[in-house]
Design an enzyme around this catalytic site. Structure first.
Site, PDB file in Angstrom:
ATOM      1  N   TYR A  90       0.834  -1.199   0.000  1.00  0.00           N
ATOM      2  CA  TYR A  90       0.000   0.000   0.000  1.00  0.00           C
ATOM      3  C   TYR A  90       0.865   1.245   0.000  1.00  0.00           C
ATOM      4  O   TYR A  90       1.994   1.239   0.477  1.00  0.00           O
ATOM      5  CB  TYR A  90      -1.029  -0.008   1.124  1.00  0.00           C
ATOM      6  CG  TYR A  90      -0.619   0.382   2.524  1.00  0.00           C
ATOM      7  CD1 TYR A  90      -0.162  -0.553   3.436  1.00  0.00           C
ATOM      8  CD2 TYR A  90      -0.767   1.700   2.962  1.00  0.00           C
ATOM      9  CE1 TYR A  90       0.157  -0.195   4.731  1.00  0.00           C
ATOM     10  CE2 TYR A  90      -0.459   2.069   4.270  1.00  0.00           C
ATOM     11  CZ  TYR A  90       0.008   1.114   5.141  1.00  0.00           C
ATOM     12  OH  TYR A  90       0.310   1.469   6.420  1.00  0.00           O
ATOM     13  N   TYR A 105      -4.471   1.012  -1.759  1.00  0.00           N
ATOM     14  CA  TYR A 105      -4.085  -0.401  -1.657  1.00  0.00           C
ATOM     15  C   TYR A 105      -3.705  -0.974  -3.010  1.00  0.00           C
ATOM     16  O   TYR A 105      -4.334  -0.665  -4.026  1.00  0.00           O
ATOM     17  CB  TYR A 105      -5.250  -1.241  -1.130  1.00  0.00           C
ATOM     18  CG  TYR A 105      -5.594  -1.027   0.313  1.00  0.00           C
ATOM     19  CD1 TYR A 105      -4.638  -1.149   1.314  1.00  0.00           C
ATOM     20  CD2 TYR A 105      -6.907  -0.730   0.687  1.00  0.00           C
ATOM     21  CE1 TYR A 105      -4.977  -0.970   2.639  1.00  0.00           C
ATOM     22  CE2 TYR A 105      -7.247  -0.556   2.021  1.00  0.00           C
ATOM     23  CZ  TYR A 105      -6.281  -0.675   2.993  1.00  0.00           C
ATOM     24  OH  TYR A 105      -6.611  -0.501   4.302  1.00  0.00           O
ATOM     25  N   ASN A 167     -11.745  -3.422  12.860  1.00  0.00           N
ATOM     26  CA  ASN A 167     -10.840  -2.838  11.839  1.00  0.00           C
ATOM     27  C   ASN A 167     -11.515  -2.619  10.491  1.00  0.00           C
ATOM     28  O   ASN A 167     -11.037  -3.110   9.464  1.00  0.00           O
ATOM     29  CB  ASN A 167      -9.639  -3.791  11.627  1.00  0.00           C
ATOM     30  CG  ASN A 167      -8.373  -3.274  12.275  1.00  0.00           C
ATOM     31  OD1 ASN A 167      -8.301  -2.133  12.720  1.00  0.00           O
ATOM     32  ND2 ASN A 167      -7.343  -4.118  12.320  1.00  0.00           N
ATOM     33  N   TYR A 168     -12.578  -1.840  10.458  1.00  0.00           N
ATOM     34  CA  TYR A 168     -13.301  -1.647   9.189  1.00  0.00           C
ATOM     35  C   TYR A 168     -12.465  -0.809   8.217  1.00  0.00           C
ATOM     36  O   TYR A 168     -11.946   0.231   8.580  1.00  0.00           O
ATOM     37  CB  TYR A 168     -14.652  -0.970   9.444  1.00  0.00           C
ATOM     38  CG  TYR A 168     -15.394  -0.694   8.165  1.00  0.00           C
ATOM     39  CD1 TYR A 168     -15.739  -1.741   7.306  1.00  0.00           C
ATOM     40  CD2 TYR A 168     -15.720   0.609   7.786  1.00  0.00           C
ATOM     41  CE1 TYR A 168     -16.392  -1.497   6.111  1.00  0.00           C
ATOM     42  CE2 TYR A 168     -16.382   0.859   6.596  1.00  0.00           C
ATOM     43  CZ  TYR A 168     -16.710  -0.201   5.767  1.00  0.00           C
ATOM     44  OH  TYR A 168     -17.348   0.039   4.579  1.00  0.00           O
ATOM     45  N   THR A 228     -12.444   1.683  21.278  1.00  0.00           N
ATOM     46  CA  THR A 228     -11.419   2.723  21.161  1.00  0.00           C
ATOM     47  C   THR A 228     -12.085   3.981  20.607  1.00  0.00           C
ATOM     48  O   THR A 228     -12.942   3.915  19.712  1.00  0.00           O
ATOM     49  CB  THR A 228     -10.248   2.279  20.265  1.00  0.00           C
ATOM     50  OG1 THR A 228     -10.749   1.927  18.970  1.00  0.00           O
ATOM     51  CG2 THR A 228      -9.534   1.069  20.856  1.00  0.00           C
ATOM     52  N   THR A 258      -1.362   3.183  15.281  1.00  0.00           N
ATOM     53  CA  THR A 258      -1.701   3.491  16.677  1.00  0.00           C
ATOM     54  C   THR A 258      -2.650   2.440  17.265  1.00  0.00           C
ATOM     55  O   THR A 258      -2.440   1.948  18.377  1.00  0.00           O
ATOM     56  CB  THR A 258      -2.387   4.875  16.769  1.00  0.00           C
ATOM     57  OG1 THR A 258      -1.537   5.848  16.175  1.00  0.00           O
ATOM     58  CG2 THR A 258      -2.675   5.254  18.200  1.00  0.00           C
ATOM     59  N   ASP A 260      -3.187  -0.630  16.298  1.00  0.00           N
ATOM     60  CA  ASP A 260      -2.552  -1.947  16.430  1.00  0.00           C
ATOM     61  C   ASP A 260      -1.576  -1.971  17.618  1.00  0.00           C
ATOM     62  O   ASP A 260      -1.464  -2.988  18.314  1.00  0.00           O
ATOM     63  CB  ASP A 260      -1.808  -2.307  15.137  1.00  0.00           C
ATOM     64  CG  ASP A 260      -2.750  -2.397  13.952  1.00  0.00           C
ATOM     65  OD1 ASP A 260      -3.938  -2.682  14.158  1.00  0.00           O
ATOM     66  OD2 ASP A 260      -2.286  -2.172  12.816  1.00  0.00           O
ATOM     67  N   ASP A 296       4.547   1.764  10.682  1.00  0.00           N
ATOM     68  CA  ASP A 296       3.406   1.158  11.384  1.00  0.00           C
ATOM     69  C   ASP A 296       3.776   0.532  12.725  1.00  0.00           C
ATOM     70  O   ASP A 296       2.894   0.209  13.513  1.00  0.00           O
ATOM     71  CB  ASP A 296       2.819   0.029  10.521  1.00  0.00           C
ATOM     72  CG  ASP A 296       1.718   0.485   9.599  1.00  0.00           C
ATOM     73  OD1 ASP A 296       1.937   1.474   8.864  1.00  0.00           O
ATOM     74  OD2 ASP A 296       0.640  -0.147   9.605  1.00  0.00           O
TER      75      ASP A 296
HETATM   76  O1  LIG Z   1      -4.078  -4.015   6.430  1.00  0.00           O
HETATM   77  C1  LIG Z   1      -4.544  -2.891   6.340  1.00  0.00           C
HETATM   78  O2  LIG Z   1      -5.476  -2.605   5.618  1.00  0.00           O
HETATM   79  C2  LIG Z   1      -4.026  -1.839   7.118  1.00  0.00           C
HETATM   80  O3  LIG Z   1      -4.732  -0.872   7.220  1.00  0.00           O
HETATM   81  C3  LIG Z   1      -2.707  -1.921   7.771  1.00  0.00           C
HETATM   82  C4  LIG Z   1      -2.598  -0.677   8.574  1.00  0.00           C
HETATM   83  O4  LIG Z   1      -1.470   0.027   8.225  1.00  0.00           O
HETATM   84  C5  LIG Z   1      -2.725  -0.916  10.041  1.00  0.00           C
HETATM   85  O5  LIG Z   1      -3.724  -1.807  10.388  1.00  0.00           O
HETATM   86  C6  LIG Z   1      -2.821   0.381  10.814  1.00  0.00           C
HETATM   87  O6  LIG Z   1      -4.040   0.566  11.458  1.00  0.00           O
HETATM   88  P1  LIG Z   1      -4.171   1.489  12.764  1.00  0.00           P
HETATM   89  O7  LIG Z   1      -3.355   0.868  13.845  1.00  0.00           O
HETATM   90  O8  LIG Z   1      -5.617   1.497  13.075  1.00  0.00           O
HETATM   91  O9  LIG Z   1      -3.630   2.841  12.361  1.00  0.00           O
END
Ligand SMILES: O=C(O)C(=O)C[C@H](O)[C@H](O)COP(=O)(O)O
Length: 318
Positions: A90, A105, A167-168, A228, A258, A260, A296
């Site tokens: 990505y 993506y 994780n939408y 969260t 953040t 994760d 990340d």
């Molecule tokens: O696999 C995916 O589609 C992703 O989005 C990978 C992302 O870089 C992380 O999952 C970050 O997500 P946060 O910790 O919420 O910032």
């Protein structure tokens, strides 16, 4: 070796132009790796929890880049190698107000999209204390939707606690498709983590964060629900009580990862036998530290997290 935390999902190559540069015109791209489930494993591993990550990767320098990076942080990759498949990637252009952060993506047909349980180290799931995956994984293919369900079931049958982050990702599927898939997985989930906005958008629930957590616990029988709330912190409903955790102030360099970091730290403390309240605090402190770091991954140490928990300021350590 048996890992206490086992995660399953896709890890991509993450490509980003320097701050203030547009993807359209950038001359260079920073090259890292990223994926929700491996990000969680890295955060937990860095905080002293033994962690492994299950997936399928192309047998190529790009695939090996992923495993090399995970090993650097102590995460054991259990990978099914595929000669012909693609490595997902990505692009991320970091925003600056009023320009939003944009993720593009390039992950269609990535190796992991064809992963079936008989290609994966299922015994690691059975032996783990906690198995974790997220709503991103079943969004990637019909096969992964089935595999995610089967691994969660395997974990449940083996007495492994299951944890799932909603994780939408709106660029992967619609709210109603996400809802159908995730709700079908919920009966096998013990610990649900979800962003307040995702609960409203995907699961269609209303009310304040505490009400959302209680409704989810009642509707699906989760042992623990963590909501969260971005700058408003997080809360957890467990054993009929609600614990709240504010955020720690931070000077943000890179906000991606953040959530994760929070989950990895939270699970590492639950696995260590600590209370949900302590786990929430660790999650919040680790998330704050992650925001000060490019990429990340929560490249942190337990001492650094403890220092944030004690309210230590930044300063110069010399
Ligand atoms: O696999 C995916 O589609 C992703 O989005 C990978 C992302 O870089 C992380 O999952 C970050 O997500 P946060 O910790 O919420 O910032």
């Amino acid at each position: 070796m048996t890992a206490e935390l086992v995660t399953f999902g896709e890890t991509m190559i993450r490509l980003s132009p320097p701050e203030g540069e547009r993807i359209e015109t950038a001359q260079s791209l920073e090259f890292r790796t990223a994926g929700a489930e491996s990000n969680v494993a890295v955060a937990a591993s860095r905080l002293g929890c033994s962690a492994a990550w299950l997936s399928k990767l192309p047998d190529s320098p790009l695939g090996r880049r992923v495993t090399t990076e995970l090993r650097t942080h102590g995460v054991e990759p259990y990978v099914r190698w595929d000669d012909d498949a693609r490595q997902g990637a990505y692009y991320i252009e970091q925003g600056r107000s009023p320009r939003p952060t944009n993720v593009i993506y390039d992950r269609a047909d990535a190796a992991v999209t064809t992963a079936r349980p008989d290609e994966l180290a299922v015994e690691a799931v059975e032996d783990a204390a906690v198995f974790y995956t997220s709503g991103i994984t079943p969004a990637l293919s019909e096969t992964l939707r089935e595999t995610t369900g089967e691994l969660l079931q395997t974990a449940t049958e083996a007495g492994t606690t299951t944890a799932f982050d909603l994780n939408y990702r709106s660029k992967l599927w619609s709210p109603s498709d996400a809802r159908d898939a995730c709700e079908s997985l919920f009966p096998e989930v013990d610990v649900l983590v979800a962003a307040e906005r995702d609960i409203r958008t995907v699961l269609g629930l209303d009310g304040d964060a505490s009400t959302l957590a209680s409704e989810l616990a009642a509707d699906f029988g989760f042992e623990t629900v963590v909501v969260t709330r971005g700058e408003d912190g997080a809360l957890a409903r467990h054993d009929g009580t609600v614990a709240e955790q504010p955020v720690f102030e931070t000077d943000t360099v890179d906000a991606i990862g953040t959530g994760d970091a929070f989950v990895g730290a939270f699970l590492s403390r639950l696995i260590a036998g600590e209370s949900v309240e302590t786990a929430l605090a660790y999650g919040a402190a680790t998330a704050a530290l992650k925001r000060t770091i490019h990429g990340d991954l929560a490249v942190v140490t337990p001492d650094e997290v403890e220092r944030v928990l004690r309210g230590g300021d930044a300063g110069i350590d010399r």
